[in-house]
Structures are given as structure tokens and as C-alpha cells.
Design a protein around this motif. Structure first.
Motif, PDB file in Angstrom:
ATOM      1  N   LEU A   1       0.700  -1.312   0.023  1.00 13.17           N
ATOM      2  CA  LEU A   1       0.131   0.053   0.056  1.00 13.17           C
ATOM      3  C   LEU A   1       0.737   1.329   0.094  1.00 13.17           C
ATOM      4  N   GLU A   2       1.810   1.408   0.803  1.00 11.33           N
ATOM      5  CA  GLU A   2       2.840   2.445   0.746  1.00 11.33           C
ATOM      6  C   GLU A   2       3.473   2.530  -0.526  1.00 11.33           C
ATOM      7  N   SER A   3       3.750   1.535  -1.354  1.00 11.01           N
ATOM      8  CA  SER A   3       4.486   1.812  -2.648  1.00 11.01           C
ATOM      9  C   SER A   3       3.393   2.236  -3.825  1.00 11.01           C
ATOM     10  N   TYR A   4       2.112   2.625  -3.187  1.00 12.50           N
ATOM     11  CA  TYR A   4       1.263   3.316  -4.203  1.00 12.50           C
ATOM     12  C   TYR A   4       1.351   4.460  -4.423  1.00 12.50           C
ATOM     13  N   GLY A   5       2.155   5.363  -3.564  1.00 13.51           N
ATOM     14  CA  GLY A   5       2.443   6.748  -3.684  1.00 13.51           C
ATOM     15  C   GLY A   5       1.371   7.573  -3.070  1.00 13.51           C
ATOM     16  N   ILE A   6       1.104   7.313  -1.848  1.00 10.62           N
ATOM     17  CA  ILE A   6       0.113   8.089  -1.025  1.00 10.62           C
ATOM     18  C   ILE A   6       0.600   9.728  -0.917  1.00 10.62           C
ATOM     19  N   ASP A   7      -0.546  10.533  -1.465  1.00 13.89           N
ATOM     20  CA  ASP A   7      -0.128  11.780  -1.406  1.00 13.89           C
ATOM     21  C   ASP A   7      -1.421  12.863  -1.310  1.00 13.89           C
ATOM     22  N   PHE A   8      -1.184  13.628  -0.768  1.00 12.67           N
ATOM     23  CA  PHE A   8      -2.514  14.573  -0.474  1.00 12.67           C
ATOM     24  C   PHE A   8      -2.488  15.924  -1.659  1.00 12.67           C
ATOM     25  N   GLU A   9      -3.586  16.372  -1.684  1.00  8.57           N
ATOM     26  CA  GLU A   9      -3.850  17.374  -2.588  1.00  8.57           C
ATOM     27  C   GLU A   9      -4.581  18.618  -1.816  1.00  8.57           C
ATOM     28  N   SER A  10      -4.165  19.744  -1.448  1.00  7.52           N
ATOM     29  CA  SER A  10      -4.553  20.726  -0.753  1.00  7.52           C
ATOM     30  C   SER A  10      -5.651  21.473  -1.763  1.00  7.52           C
ATOM     31  N   GLU A  11      -6.856  21.634  -1.547  1.00  7.07           N
ATOM     32  CA  GLU A  11      -7.620  22.436  -2.504  1.00  7.07           C
ATOM     33  C   GLU A  11      -8.746  23.283  -1.949  1.00  7.07           C
ATOM     34  N   VAL A  12      -9.265  24.040  -2.778  1.00  7.33           N
ATOM     35  CA  VAL A  12     -10.537  24.957  -2.550  1.00  7.33           C
ATOM     36  C   VAL A  12     -11.574  24.368  -3.244  1.00  7.33           C
ATOM     37  N   ALA A  13     -12.817  24.026  -2.704  1.00  7.64           N
ATOM     38  CA  ALA A  13     -13.967  23.628  -3.669  1.00  7.64           C
ATOM     39  C   ALA A  13     -15.149  24.454  -3.241  1.00  7.64           C
TER      40      ALA A  13
END
Length: 388
Positions: free
Chosen positions: A192-204
Motif C-alpha cells: 500500500l505504501e508503494s502506491y505513492g500516497i499523496d495529499f492535494e490541498s484544494e479549495v472547493a
């Protein structure tokens, strides 16, 4: 036989005494043995029936069963309470302690049901309270057979169960031979860690009904609320999915939204009708990761994005439209996702030195006004192993 009759006649007193003893013994046994039509111990059972045409089982559980159970839970003498919901119908079965006064139980239940009526939807029919006599209600058995697999028969049985339970007079339906299929999936956390876990800070933004083909100018008037979003991505799964031409699927898990959404007028001068001119602050493991300005670093304005989404379809009220990751022109302001920082490292050094998120890593996304107060509340998430 004649000799036996003659002996009985000669000893008439003994014979009558024996018959009297048998009669008294039979009467005592009749009184002592529990009978279904007249049980020796009273067990009050009361059934509350509620109907609302068209309501789904899930909504019936939430809107009918739970409010009724909450009110009935305070009754004295309850041994067991079971609630069920089906298409258009819901019910609550109450079983009281053995020996509890059935008349008092029925009166108490009716009073509680009257109180709970105000908490039910106005469209719901008046709840009905029925006392159950186990000796009177019939029990029916339905058998299913045929050249079908066990799974198919059980699926049909479950459909019949929902249909029969929707009949107000039916108390309960049980499926004999039903069983739950259990599928155990063992996942390696390192995979699971190899999937490349990333956040994306956005406004909606949240819109009302947007007609198909609306222009950007028209779309601007349909923006009703603003909030923050963490549009989580699994970066290492994205290239393979995009290569197939069908867009994101497994590479885009559940997004997370800020606890508060506000109307545009509450933002004052920070909202110009198209963009929100305030920094979006992201902390990774309690360290400042980035705070780019949304007004400068948001690539497209919201009316343009909403109009693009409505180009080939109408948008229903409640539709959430994200800004996309707030990528910045000013690199000193940091980033809003790990992928951007890694790409800048590749450009500068030929390789990425920042790792994607691992189990235990924490991200916090927030926006502050000019006074330093949090506007939308914080999105705070920690990567943990899913236990199932």
C-alpha cells in the motif's frame, strides 16, 4: 370381564374413590401443565408498525426505527427490543419481562408511541400498536427449490423477505439456511505504501442546479458555498490508469472535506466571485509544507471550471467542484502536494528526494483570514492501516 365388573360392584366405595382420585389428578395436571393458549407465565409482547410509502430500508431505519426505539428504550420492564425496516415499512418488536403486567405494558407503549410521533416524518402514517398473543398468530413456511445454485436461491429468498416484511401484518421473516459469505483479503502494508500516497490541498465550491451549457458568467451565480478539500491521490497508480484512457479509478480514494462550508458573502473582499484570495496552509507531520496564495496560484477560476463541468451535463444542487491542487508560481511559498515538490526536485537535482506519505504520517490543511482565525476549520488526517 364379568368377574371384574362384579368385583367393582362389590367394592363400590373403593371404585368411586378411585374414580374421584383420577378426576382430581386430571384437573390438577390440567392446571399445572403450561398450555400455548393459556401460558402459565405471562410474557407481554407488543408490536409497533410504521408505514411511509416509498421510503427505502436505509431511510426507514434512520427516520422511523431509530426515533421510535430511542423513545421506547426508557420503558420499564423491557427484556428485548428489535427494530426492522423494509421498503415502505418499519417496525419495532418489544418483549417484556416474564410476569410483567400486559395491560400496563400496552398502555405505556401507546403513550411513548404518541410522544415519538412528532419525531417521525409528517408524511408517515399513524403508528399502530398491537399486542401479540403467541397462540393466535399463524406461522407460514415457504420453500424454494429448483435448478439454481445456493447463492441464487438465497438471493431470491432475501428479496422475498424484504417484500413480505413490507406487509404491515407480518411481524418477522427468517430465512432458513442463510449464511454470510466471508472474503478475507490479506494486504501487505508495504504494498500500500508503494502506491505513492499523496495529499492535494484544494479549495472547493458547492453549486445549486446548474443547467447544461451554462457560460462561465452564468455559472458564477450558481456558486453557493465554499470549503476546503483534500483530494487524496495514489500517484504510482495514476500513470497505468490514464494509459488505459478511462481516467482515474483506484488511484483516487475518498476525498476529505473541511468541517465547515460558508457562503461567499462571509469572505468579504477575499472572494472576488471567481477566486479566493487567501493562502492555503498545509502542514505535514506538524511542519509547514506550503502556503501558496489561492488567488495567484489557482490555475483556473471557479466559474470557468463549473462551466466546463456543465458543458455536457446539468449539475444538480449539492455538486462539489474542486479547484485542483493549488500549484504555485512562487516556489518560496511551498507546495500543496508531494508530487509537485518531487517534480521540482527532479528538475533541480535529477531525482526526487521527498518520499510519499507512509503509515503514521499526518497532514493538516487549513485557511486563515487576515485576523489569523480559521475560516473552514481544519482537515487533519493520518495515514493508518485499514483493519477491515
Amino acid at each position: 370381564m364379568r368377574a371384574l365388573i362384579a368385583a367393582a360392584m362389590d367394592r363400590s366405595r373403593t371404585t368411586l374413590l378411585l374414580f374421584l382420585f383420577l378426576l382430581l389428578g386430571g384437573m390438577a395436571a390440567y392446571q399445572a401443565i403450561p398450555k400455548e393458549s393459556n401460558p402459565d407465565v405471562t410474557i407481554p409482547m407488543i408490536y409497533v408498525s410504521m408505514t411511509l410509502e416509498g421510503i427505502s430500508p436505509e431511510d426507514g431505519e434512520r427516520l422511523l426505527v431509530r426515533p421510535m426505539e430511542q423513545e421506547l428504550r426508557s420503558l420499564e420492564g423491557i427484556k428485548e427490543m428489535r427494530g426492522t425496516a423494509s421498503e415502505g415499512h418499519a417496525s419495532v418488536m418489544l418483549e417484556f419481562d416474564a410476569g410483567f403486567d400486559p395491560d400496563k405494558a400496552l398502555q405505556d407503549v401507546r403513550e411513548k408511541v404518541d410522544t415519538a410521533r412528532s419525531k417521525l416524518p409528517q408524511e408517515a402514517d399513524e403508528p399502530r400498536v398491537n399486542e401479540i398473543n403467541v397462540s393466535l398468530f399463524p406461522v407460514l413456511s415457504v420453500g424454494l427449490s429448483g435448478p439454481l445454485s445456493e447463492r441464487e436461491l438465497i438471493t431470491i429468498a432475501r428479496r422475498l423477505q424484504d417484500a413480505i416484511e413490507a406487509i404491515p401484518e407480518v411481524l418477522e421473516v427468517e430465512i432458513g439456511g442463510d449464511r454470510e459469505d466471508l472474503l478475507e483479503i490479506v494486504v501487505d502494508p508495504q504494498v500500500l505504501e508503494s502506491y505513492g500516497i499523496d495529499f492535494e490541498s484544494e479549495v472547493a465550491v458547492i453549486t445549486d442546479d446548474v443547467p447544461m451549457g451554462a457560460s462561465a458568467e452564468q455559472a458564477s451565480g450558481h456558486i453557493k458555498l465554499l470549503m476546503l478539500v483534500n483530494d487524496v491521490s495514489l500517484r504510482n497508480l495514476i500513470p497505468g490508469e490514464l494509459a488505459k484512457g478511462f481516467g482515474f479509478f483506484s488511484s483516487k480514494p475518498s476525498s476529505a472535506f473541511s468541517p465547515v462550508a460558508i457562503t461567499p458573502d462571509e469572505l468579504g473582499a477575499a472572494w472576488d466571485g471567481a477566486k479566493l484570495h487567501l493562502p492555503l496552509t498545509t502542514h505535514l507531520n506538524s511542519e509547514l509544507f506550503g502556503q501558496p496564495s489561492c488567488g495567484v496560484d489557482m490555475t483556473f477560476d471557479f466559474p470557468t471550471i463549473v462551466a466546463h463541468a456543465a458543458k455536457t451535463r446539468p449539475l444538480s444542487a449539492g455538486c462539489i467542484v474542486g479547484s485542483g491542487t493549488i500549484s504555485n508560481y512562487d516556489r518560496s511559498a511551498g507546495s500543496s502536494c508531494l508530487a509537485e515538490k518531487r517534480m521540482l526536485e527532479i528538475i533541480a537535482d535529477g531525482k526526487a528526494s521527498t518520499e510519499f506519505m507512509k503509515f503514521g504520517d499526518n497532514v493538516r490543511i487549513e485557511m486563515f483570514d487576515e485576523s489569523g482565525d480559521s475560516i473552514f476549520g481544519a482537515i487533519e488526517q493520518t495515514v493508518v492501516e485499514y483493519k477491515g
